[in-house]
Enzyme design. Sequence first.
Site, PDB file in Angstrom:
ATOM      1  N   GLY A  75      -5.315  -0.491   4.729  1.00  0.00           N
ATOM      2  CA  GLY A  75      -4.689  -1.738   5.158  1.00  0.00           C
ATOM      3  C   GLY A  75      -3.756  -1.558   6.332  1.00  0.00           C
ATOM      4  O   GLY A  75      -2.871  -2.401   6.560  1.00  0.00           O
ATOM      5  N   SER A 146      -8.365   5.188   5.017  1.00  0.00           N
ATOM      6  CA  SER A 146      -7.579   4.639   6.110  1.00  0.00           C
ATOM      7  C   SER A 146      -6.090   4.967   5.916  1.00  0.00           C
ATOM      8  O   SER A 146      -5.733   6.135   5.818  1.00  0.00           O
ATOM      9  CB  SER A 146      -7.843   3.136   6.236  1.00  0.00           C
TER      10      SER A 146
END
Length: 295
Positions: A75, A146
Site C-alpha cells: 500500500g 511491496s
Amino acid sequence: MSHPFEAVIRAAGAVIDPPFARNLYAPVLEQSPQGGTVERDLSYGSHARHKLDVYRPLGEAPQDGFPVLIFLHGGGFLRGDKAERENFGRYFSRNGVLSIVPNYRLAPEVQWPAGAQDASSVFAWARENIARHGGNPAHIVIAGESAGAAHVAAATLIQRFQPSGGVHPAGVALVSGVYNAGLELRAREQFGIATPDPRNEAYFGADLSRHAAMSTVDLIDAAPLPTFISYAELDPPQMQVQSGELFARLVTRHGYHPYIHVVRGHNHLTQVYAVNTGDDSLSAALLKFVRDLDS
C-alpha cells in the site's frame, strides 16, 4: 505458462493501478475456495491497527503443528488493509499452512522504522501464541509484498529491529519490495517517481538527506536465513532493480543463498490479487518455499 488475464495485463503495462487489479480479479475471488476457519481482529499491540487475522487449515494439526505464514499487505506505506489479502489466508490455509494476515501502522501517522517494528511485533506474537491455534512456532515464515516486503526485510535483515531474543524465522519471503530509499531518491527521474514523493517522504520523512541512511540494503547485519525474493515481470523498474540489488548484496556480501523468482505475465498488483484464483504464478513458488523448509 500463460494465465487467463495475461493479455489484458500486458496491454496495461507496468502500472500500479489498484482499481484495475481489484476489478479484474473481484469476480473470480468471489467464487474462490474458502479453505479453513478464520479468527479475526486479534490484537498484537496497543494501536488500533495492531490487529491480525488467523486462518487455520481444516483437520487435525500435525504433531508439531501446521507450518505458519505471516503475510503483510502493501500500500505504498500510506494505505492497505488485511482484508485485501484474505485470498492469501484462504489459499495457504487450504494448502495446510496456518496463515496470519496483519494490519500495521501507516504513514504519515508514523514514520520509519515503525513498519519494521510492527512486523517484528507480529512475529513475536506468533512465536508466543501460534501453538494454541495449531501452528508450529518453530516453522514461521514471515512475508510481505511491496511496502509490506520493505517492512519485513528491515525487520529480519537488520538486527536492531528484531524482537527480544531475535526474530529467527524459518524463512523470509519478499515480494516486489523496496529496499533502497536512497536509490529511489536519486533516481526519481529514471523510475518515474513524483517530486515531492508522496510515498517515501511520508514514511522516510521530509529530510531527504536522511533517506539513504534508512536503506535496508546498507544496514543488513543479520545472520543468513532462508530467503525468497520475487518480483513481477511487469513490475515498475524500481521494484525490479531493488529486488536484484538485494539479491546481489545478500549473496556477495552477507553469505545468503536466496531463491529468486520472476512472476511471469503479471504486474505489481495483479500478481497478489491472482492468489487463490487458480492462477498459481506467485502462490505455487511461495508455497513450495514454505513447504521445503521442512526438508
